[in-house]
Design a protein around this motif. Structure first.
Motif, PDB file in Angstrom:
ATOM      1  N   SER A   1      46.748  48.356 -39.669  1.00 54.72           N
ATOM      2  CA  SER A   1      45.572  48.607 -38.854  1.00 54.72           C
ATOM      3  C   SER A   1      45.923  49.580 -37.559  1.00 54.72           C
ATOM      4  O   SER A   1      45.052  50.082 -36.885  1.00 54.72           O
ATOM      5  CB  SER A   1      45.188  47.252 -38.342  1.00 54.72           C
ATOM      6  N   GLU A   2      47.276  49.348 -37.299  1.00 54.24           N
ATOM      7  CA  GLU A   2      47.628  50.375 -36.118  1.00 54.24           C
ATOM      8  C   GLU A   2      47.522  51.670 -36.193  1.00 54.24           C
ATOM      9  O   GLU A   2      47.559  52.646 -35.447  1.00 54.24           O
ATOM     10  CB  GLU A   2      48.911  49.844 -35.623  1.00 54.24           C
ATOM     11  N   TRP A   3      47.705  52.193 -37.823  1.00 56.59           N
ATOM     12  CA  TRP A   3      47.477  53.684 -37.913  1.00 56.59           C
ATOM     13  C   TRP A   3      45.923  53.939 -38.582  1.00 56.59           C
ATOM     14  O   TRP A   3      46.115  54.822 -39.150  1.00 56.59           O
ATOM     15  CB  TRP A   3      48.421  53.657 -39.193  1.00 56.59           C
ATOM     16  N   GLN A   4      44.960  53.358 -38.119  1.00 58.60           N
ATOM     17  CA  GLN A   4      43.556  53.931 -38.393  1.00 58.60           C
ATOM     18  C   GLN A   4      43.568  53.869 -39.870  1.00 58.60           C
ATOM     19  O   GLN A   4      42.754  54.543 -40.301  1.00 58.60           O
ATOM     20  CB  GLN A   4      43.396  55.134 -37.612  1.00 58.60           C
ATOM     21  N   TYR A   5      43.982  52.941 -40.453  1.00 56.40           N
ATOM     22  CA  TYR A   5      43.980  52.555 -41.968  1.00 56.40           C
ATOM     23  C   TYR A   5      42.383  52.221 -42.350  1.00 56.40           C
ATOM     24  O   TYR A   5      41.616  51.469 -41.668  1.00 56.40           O
ATOM     25  CB  TYR A   5      45.039  51.280 -42.394  1.00 56.40           C
ATOM     26  N   GLY A   6      42.049  53.003 -43.353  1.00 60.04           N
ATOM     27  CA  GLY A   6      40.660  52.675 -43.808  1.00 60.04           C
ATOM     28  C   GLY A   6      39.782  53.776 -43.785  1.00 60.04           C
ATOM     29  O   GLY A   6      38.797  54.146 -44.738  1.00 60.04           O
ATOM     30  N   TYR A   7      39.973  54.797 -42.730  1.00 59.59           N
ATOM     31  CA  TYR A   7      39.022  56.002 -42.919  1.00 59.59           C
ATOM     32  C   TYR A   7      39.189  56.707 -44.066  1.00 59.59           C
ATOM     33  O   TYR A   7      38.215  57.232 -44.784  1.00 59.59           O
ATOM     34  CB  TYR A   7      39.242  56.628 -41.468  1.00 59.59           C
ATOM     35  N   GLY A   8      40.683  57.102 -44.555  1.00 58.62           N
ATOM     36  CA  GLY A   8      40.827  58.091 -45.518  1.00 58.62           C
ATOM     37  C   GLY A   8      40.377  57.576 -46.691  1.00 58.62           C
ATOM     38  O   GLY A   8      39.495  58.440 -47.519  1.00 58.62           O
ATOM     39  N   GLN A   9      40.383  56.280 -47.191  1.00 54.33           N
ATOM     40  CA  GLN A   9      39.756  55.781 -48.426  1.00 54.33           C
ATOM     41  C   GLN A   9      38.392  55.892 -48.470  1.00 54.33           C
ATOM     42  O   GLN A   9      37.585  56.368 -49.451  1.00 54.33           O
ATOM     43  CB  GLN A   9      40.436  54.399 -48.519  1.00 54.33           C
ATOM     44  N   ALA A  10      37.722  55.215 -47.136  1.00 50.33           N
ATOM     45  CA  ALA A  10      36.162  55.161 -47.037  1.00 50.33           C
ATOM     46  C   ALA A  10      35.624  56.707 -47.103  1.00 50.33           C
ATOM     47  O   ALA A  10      34.504  56.930 -47.816  1.00 50.33           O
ATOM     48  CB  ALA A  10      35.794  54.502 -45.663  1.00 50.33           C
ATOM     49  N   ILE A  11      36.322  57.665 -46.413  1.00 53.88           N
ATOM     50  CA  ILE A  11      35.731  58.995 -46.648  1.00 53.88           C
ATOM     51  C   ILE A  11      35.868  59.620 -47.644  1.00 53.88           C
ATOM     52  O   ILE A  11      34.844  60.355 -48.116  1.00 53.88           O
ATOM     53  CB  ILE A  11      35.906  59.820 -45.221  1.00 53.88           C
ATOM     54  N   ARG A  12      36.912  59.289 -48.444  1.00 51.80           N
ATOM     55  CA  ARG A  12      36.925  59.964 -49.879  1.00 51.80           C
ATOM     56  C   ARG A  12      35.952  59.559 -50.741  1.00 51.80           C
ATOM     57  O   ARG A  12      35.529  60.260 -51.627  1.00 51.80           O
ATOM     58  CB  ARG A  12      38.504  59.561 -50.358  1.00 51.80           C
TER      59      ARG A  12
ATOM     60  N   TYR B   1      42.911  46.262 -46.098  1.00 54.15           N
ATOM     61  CA  TYR B   1      44.366  46.677 -45.727  1.00 54.15           C
ATOM     62  C   TYR B   1      45.292  46.046 -46.841  1.00 54.15           C
ATOM     63  O   TYR B   1      45.188  45.159 -47.581  1.00 54.15           O
ATOM     64  CB  TYR B   1      44.623  45.786 -44.306  1.00 54.15           C
ATOM     65  N   PRO B   2      46.830  46.504 -46.668  1.00 55.01           N
ATOM     66  CA  PRO B   2      47.475  46.015 -47.738  1.00 55.01           C
ATOM     67  C   PRO B   2      47.929  44.572 -47.671  1.00 55.01           C
ATOM     68  O   PRO B   2      48.154  44.161 -48.753  1.00 55.01           O
ATOM     69  CB  PRO B   2      48.926  46.654 -47.142  1.00 55.01           C
ATOM     70  N   ASP B   3      47.674  43.953 -46.472  1.00 50.39           N
ATOM     71  CA  ASP B   3      47.625  42.252 -46.623  1.00 50.39           C
ATOM     72  C   ASP B   3      46.328  41.699 -47.209  1.00 50.39           C
ATOM     73  O   ASP B   3      46.381  40.517 -47.423  1.00 50.39           O
ATOM     74  CB  ASP B   3      48.088  42.021 -45.130  1.00 50.39           C
ATOM     75  N   GLY B   4      45.425  42.394 -47.672  1.00 44.95           N
ATOM     76  CA  GLY B   4      44.161  41.873 -48.355  1.00 44.95           C
ATOM     77  C   GLY B   4      43.091  41.741 -47.477  1.00 44.95           C
ATOM     78  O   GLY B   4      41.892  41.524 -48.067  1.00 44.95           O
TER      79      GLY B   4
END
Length: 537
Positions: A420-431, A524-527
């Motif tokens: 979450s500290e690395w703006q995780y999620g935007y890449g997958q969502a926008i693709r 996130y990778p932790d689910g």
């Protein structure tokens, strides 16, 4: 250089490359907003010759988010984007490569340092210094992400190596300052640190400068001429925006405290002197400066920002604490001139960071490397010579354990805990949204994670020329740049009311209503759920 030393040096550089390159596209677990900004602006330059704001080949600065990034890192990224496409690998490879080359340069730096100071026989110290930088958690962390500071550090170390080498090859005085110029064009902190380091170098080189003053002055004049394009920006209103954002002098509390104390003490002359706001700011700066020597920061937990530390290993290894002390003391006894220069380098590199509110800050004082490793290497070399072999074996075993612990946790636990500290999620969502683009009239994207417009541009590889004519953007009162939308994409803090028909929403899980149709959850990778993609009904 003997064949044996060459083999060892090749092994060290190979080890450094392996630690920095392995799985770099996936760990860190996502691109930061600065990385996507660098990447897309490099892509825009490649495709159109213009940045995201439509400026043609800017050489003073890239406006970016209104943080006015130095330009060189973006231009260095252009050929990597051309070769590998606009992706994580292309954005991070420059940092990986320049970080690895800094390890190699460290060997030559230490060799040059000792060459003219009666210490030629200490052949192990350059190799040890390079090896310690190769396995440094501080340097590995920052070399695996697209940070401009890693590239700037390479240029700084290269500049020092060339300046030291100029003592034997005076023609190098014409070019030895050029890497410092490159560092100024690469990272903001270098703009303040480089002139101070250059002064220290001149003092260290001493008489040699005066023996070859024509070459020396020629190199200085050439460097100043090359810096002229950036001078107007350095003294501009825009440059002050970034400084005001991060500096301690924007904090009014020292002024309020000073005024309250003066009033309580009857506005006497002594109270005005002792409680002067300048004293308060000086004390604040000293506090922020000394924060960088906090043992917890250096040896236990590291920087509090998980982008710069795994949070369970210091910026240096714990075993290096006594070696650092031994190295500083013994080097001051054996080669005081070298010791004082390295201490000057280390201490001056922290000055720019001391004016910032967030301290200690591993990224802003990256310029202090590899001085820490050189001192530690000297301390380790002294121990190898003075103590029994069994104790040397113990030191090696401890090092192997601590390095293994760091590397294992970095690749096993770090990406799961700190995604979450690395703006995780935007890449997958926008693709996902890109694949469904034609089915919707509006695509709403939450700005909760930060800077969604740039992630959208990056992960859709949006045509820079089209974007310039479509964007709905503005600068806020503080001078920072925002984009509310372009084409079908709309970037929002809260859901619009009413929500238009044929809308795709990328938002917080709490936004989903009873009748909404969830298409995909980004976890996130932790689910745990990061973002939800859904249709409103």
């Amino acid at each position: 250089m003997s064949i044996k030393i060459r083999i060892v040096l090749v092994f060290i550089v190979g080890l450094a490359l392996g630690f920095r390159l392995y799985n770099v596209s996936d760990n860190p677990p996502a691109l930061s907003w600065d990385e996507v900004s660098i990447g897309y602006n490099a892509y825009s330059i490649l495709k159109t010759g213009k940045d995201e704001h439509g400026r043609f080949l800017p050489i003073d600065t890239f406006i970016a988010y209104g943080d006015y990034k130095p330009p060189l890192a973006i231009y260095i990224t252009v050929p990597f984007v051309a070769l590998f496409g606009l992706n994580e690998l292309a954005v991070r490879l420059p940092s990986v490569i320049f970080g690895t080359l800094t390890v190699l340069l460290t060997y030559f730096l230490v060799t040059e340092l000792f060459k003219h100071n009666g210490q030629e026989t200490i052949i192990n110290v350059p190799l040890l210094s390079a090896a310690l930088l190769a396995i440094s958690p501080w340097h590995i962390n920052l070399s695996r992400a697209g940070f401009e500071a890693t590239i700037a550090l390479f240029f700084i170390v290269l500049g020092v190596v060339l300046c030291l080498a100029a003592r034997g090859k005076e023609k190098l005085y014409w070019v030895c300052w050029l890497p410092f110029v490159a560092a100024v064009y690469t990272f903001n902190s270098a703009r303040y640190f480089v002139p101070l380091l250059a002064l220290g170098l001149v003092v260290f080189i001493g008489k040699n400068v005066f023996l070859h003053k024509k070459n020396f002055l020629g190199g200085i004049i050439l460097s100043i001429v090359l810096l002229l394009p950036i001078f107007p920006h350095l003294f501009s209103k825009q440059a002050m925006l970034r400084f005001r954002e991060v500096n301690i002098f924007s904090d009014s509390s020292p002024v309020i405290t000073a005024n309250n104390r003066i009033a309580r003490e009857g506005n006497t002359f002594l109270s005005k002197v002792l409680n002067n706001r300048r004293v308060g700011y000086a004390y604040s700066m000293l506090t922020h400066y000394t924060d960088h020597f906090d043992p917890k920061f250096l040896f236990i937990r590291g920087d509090g920002n998980p982008k710069f530390s795994t949070q369970d290993v210091g910026q240096l290894y714990l075993i290096e604490a006594p070696l650092l002390v031994i190295g500083i003391i013994t080097l001051m006894l054996h080669a005081p001139k070298i010791a004082f220069f390295l201490l000057f380098w280390l201490l001056v590199s922290i000055v720019p960071a001391a004016t910032a509110r967030e301290t200690p800050h591993a990224l802003r004082i990256l310029n202090s490397l590899p001085t820490w490793q050189i001192f530690i290497a000297y301390g380790l070399w002294v121990c190898m010579r003075k103590v029994r072999r069994v104790l040397v074996i113990v030191l090696v075993v401890i090092y192997v354990f601590q390095v293994s612990y760091y590397i294992y946790n970095y690749h096993t636990h770090y990406p799961r805990v700190y995604a979450s500290e690395w703006q995780y999620g935007y890449g997958q969502a926008i693709r996902y949204a890109k694949g469904a683009y034609d089915a919707y009239d509006h695509i709403f994207v939450t700005d909760r994670i930060g800077r969604p417009y740039m992630y959208t541009l990056f992960y859709t590889q949006y045509d820079p020329g089209l974007y310039l004519g479509q964007k709905n953007s503005y600068f806020d009162a503080a001078g920072f740049y925002h984009v509310d939308g372009f084409a079908k994409y709309v970037f929002i803090k809260t859901l619009p009311s009413p929500i238009p028909p044929k809308s795709l929403i990328i938002g917080d899980p709490s936004w989903v209503g009873a009748g909404d149709h969830v298409l995909k959850e980004i976890t996130y990778p932790d689910g745990t759920v990061a973002l939800v993609i859904y249709e409103h009904s």
